[in-house]
Design a protein around this motif. Structure first.
Motif, short mmCIF file in Angstrom:
data_model
loop_
_atom_site.label_atom_id
_atom_site.label_comp_id
_atom_site.label_asym_id
_atom_site.label_seq_id
_atom_site.Cartn_x
_atom_site.Cartn_y
_atom_site.Cartn_z
N PHE A 84 0.90 -1.28 0.24
CA PHE A 84 -0.48 -0.06 0.00
C PHE A 84 1.06 1.91 0.08
O PHE A 84 0.77 1.89 -0.80
CB PHE A 84 -0.71 0.18 0.82
CG PHE A 84 -2.11 -0.86 1.18
CD1 PHE A 84 -3.30 -0.13 0.51
CD2 PHE A 84 -2.57 -2.03 1.65
CE1 PHE A 84 -4.37 -0.49 0.02
CE2 PHE A 84 -3.53 -3.24 0.74
CZ PHE A 84 -4.59 -1.80 0.73
N MET A 85 1.72 1.55 0.92
CA MET A 85 2.53 2.31 0.76
C MET A 85 3.59 2.58 -0.29
O MET A 85 3.67 3.86 -1.06
CB MET A 85 3.28 2.35 2.29
CG MET A 85 2.62 2.64 3.68
SD MET A 85 4.36 2.45 4.86
CE MET A 85 4.64 0.62 4.39
N GLU A 86 3.55 2.13 -1.48
CA GLU A 86 4.23 1.97 -1.93
C GLU A 86 3.92 1.96 -3.62
O GLU A 86 3.83 2.70 -4.37
CB GLU A 86 5.12 0.80 -2.75
CG GLU A 86 6.34 0.21 -1.52
CD GLU A 86 7.20 -1.53 -1.72
OE1 GLU A 86 6.81 -1.79 -2.22
OE2 GLU A 86 8.25 -1.37 -1.90
N GLY A 87 2.61 2.14 -3.26
CA GLY A 87 1.18 1.88 -4.50
C GLY A 87 1.05 0.74 -4.83
O GLY A 87 0.47 0.87 -6.60
N ALA A 88 1.32 -0.36 -5.13
CA ALA A 88 1.49 -1.15 -5.16
C ALA A 88 -0.54 -1.90 -5.48
O ALA A 88 -0.23 -3.02 -6.82
CB ALA A 88 2.30 -2.07 -4.94
N VAL A 89 -1.36 -0.80 -4.71
CA VAL A 89 -2.62 -1.77 -4.61
C VAL A 89 -3.13 -1.13 -5.30
O VAL A 89 -3.55 0.36 -5.14
CB VAL A 89 -2.62 -1.71 -3.39
CG1 VAL A 89 -4.38 -2.31 -3.30
CG2 VAL A 89 -1.69 -3.10 -2.78
N SER A 90 -4.06 -1.12 -6.16
CA SER A 90 -5.31 -0.83 -6.75
C SER A 90 -6.33 -0.52 -6.89
O SER A 90 -6.86 -1.69 -5.70
CB SER A 90 -5.21 -1.39 -8.78
OG SER A 90 -6.12 -0.46 -9.10
N LYS A 91 -6.99 1.17 -6.37
CA LYS A 91 -7.85 0.20 -5.22
C LYS A 91 -9.18 1.51 -6.07
O LYS A 91 -9.24 2.90 -6.87
CB LYS A 91 -8.15 1.80 -4.00
CG LYS A 91 -7.25 0.49 -3.12
CD LYS A 91 -7.07 1.86 -1.46
CE LYS A 91 -6.27 3.21 -2.19
NZ LYS A 91 -5.57 3.52 -0.89
N THR A 92 -10.37 1.26 -6.22
CA THR A 92 -11.25 1.80 -7.09
C THR A 92 -12.62 2.62 -6.16
O THR A 92 -13.70 1.16 -5.76
CB THR A 92 -11.79 1.69 -8.60
OG1 THR A 92 -10.96 0.93 -8.90
CG2 THR A 92 -12.81 2.18 -9.08
N TYR A 93 -12.56 3.54 -6.24
CA TYR A 93 -13.80 3.94 -5.81
C TYR A 93 -15.80 4.51 -6.42
O TYR A 93 -15.50 4.76 -8.09
CB TYR A 93 -14.13 4.83 -4.28
CG TYR A 93 -12.93 4.61 -3.62
CD1 TYR A 93 -13.72 4.27 -2.67
CD2 TYR A 93 -11.81 4.54 -3.86
CE1 TYR A 93 -12.69 3.98 -0.99
CE2 TYR A 93 -11.08 4.03 -2.90
CZ TYR A 93 -11.31 4.23 -2.04
OH TYR A 93 -10.51 3.68 -0.80
#
Length: 243
Positions: A84-93
């Motif tokens: 999460f800290m490295e921005g390796a997780v994609s999130k969509t809302y």
């Protein structure tokens, strides 16, 4: 809204070291001094439901529903938090907001760090990509206007600042319906009076990450919860979001 005191949390994905739930609107992730009125928390409820310790690897606002990911051991917790800290997780809302939003918009607007006690700290970079999925005009007068306009938007943050989506939508003058204090109180009152609705219409729709052990790409999608779904039908005539 489901009765979070008696209904098991909906599990969307589970392995021996990770579990994802569809967090109900109004449920805190964990105990917080700024919400002393809460007696139940996702961490506590899921721990009791699974019969083992759980570790939230990210956060969702109390008012936001949708995908919430937990680790089931300390090693996986540290590994996923690093992703999460490295921005390796994609999130969509998904969100329902006031007015007609542009087809697409990049919101690059730094936010001040919130210490959780009302204090503000240094500015932090914050970026959100917006895509409009549907617009609607309903025959409900608002102020000097004979009708009311709303948009269903997809929001993809690449940073994870506190209340980022709520603040970004307020910044571009398209606040999320039901948001307090960043939203529009007059719109919130309108929805309460016209539709008996006071839920914040922000839903964590999808999360995608690479499993640290199997290296498989995992995509978890959370179905809409009752009030968001009702407003989607009421305002847009839709029974589910378009793909």
């Amino acid at each position: 809204m489901i009765d979070i005191l008696t209904t098991p949390l909906p599990i969307l994905y589970q392995t021996g070291d990770l579990v994802a739930i569809n967090k109900p609107h109004g449920l805190l992730v964990h105990r917080s001094p700024i919400a002393s009125d809460a007696a139940e928390f996702a961490v506590q409820l899921l721990r009791n439901q699974l019969g083992q310790r759980v570790y939230p690897v990210h956060r969702l606002d109390r008012k936001t529903g949708g995908v919430l990911l937990f680790a089931l051991n300390e090693v996986m917790n540290a590994t996923m938090q690093q992703q999460f800290m490295e921005g390796a997780v994609s999130k969509t809302y998904l969100a329902i907001v006031r007015g007609y939003t542009p087809d697409e918009q990049a919101i690059d607007y730094p936010l001040r760090r919130d210490d959780g006690n009302g204090g503000l700290g240094t500015l932090q970079d914050a970026f959100t990509a917006l895509k409009t999925l549907r617009r609607t005009e309903v025959n409900v007068p608002f102020g000097k206007h004979p009708t009311s306009r709303y948009s269903l938007v997809e929001l993809t943050p690449t940073t994870g600042r506190m209340h980022q989506l709520r603040k970004h939508m307020a910044h571009i003058l398209h606040p999320i319906i039901g948001d307090r204090p960043h939203g529009c109180n007059k719109q919130n009152k309108l929805f309460l009076e016209q539709f008996s609705m006071n839920t914040m219409l922000l839903h964590a729709r999808q999360i995608q990450f690479k499993h640290p052990i199997s290296e498989e790409t995992i995509t978890v999608i959370a179905p809409l919860q009752a009030e968001f779904s009702r407003m989607l039908t009421t305002l847009f005539g839709m029974d589910k979001p378009e793909a």
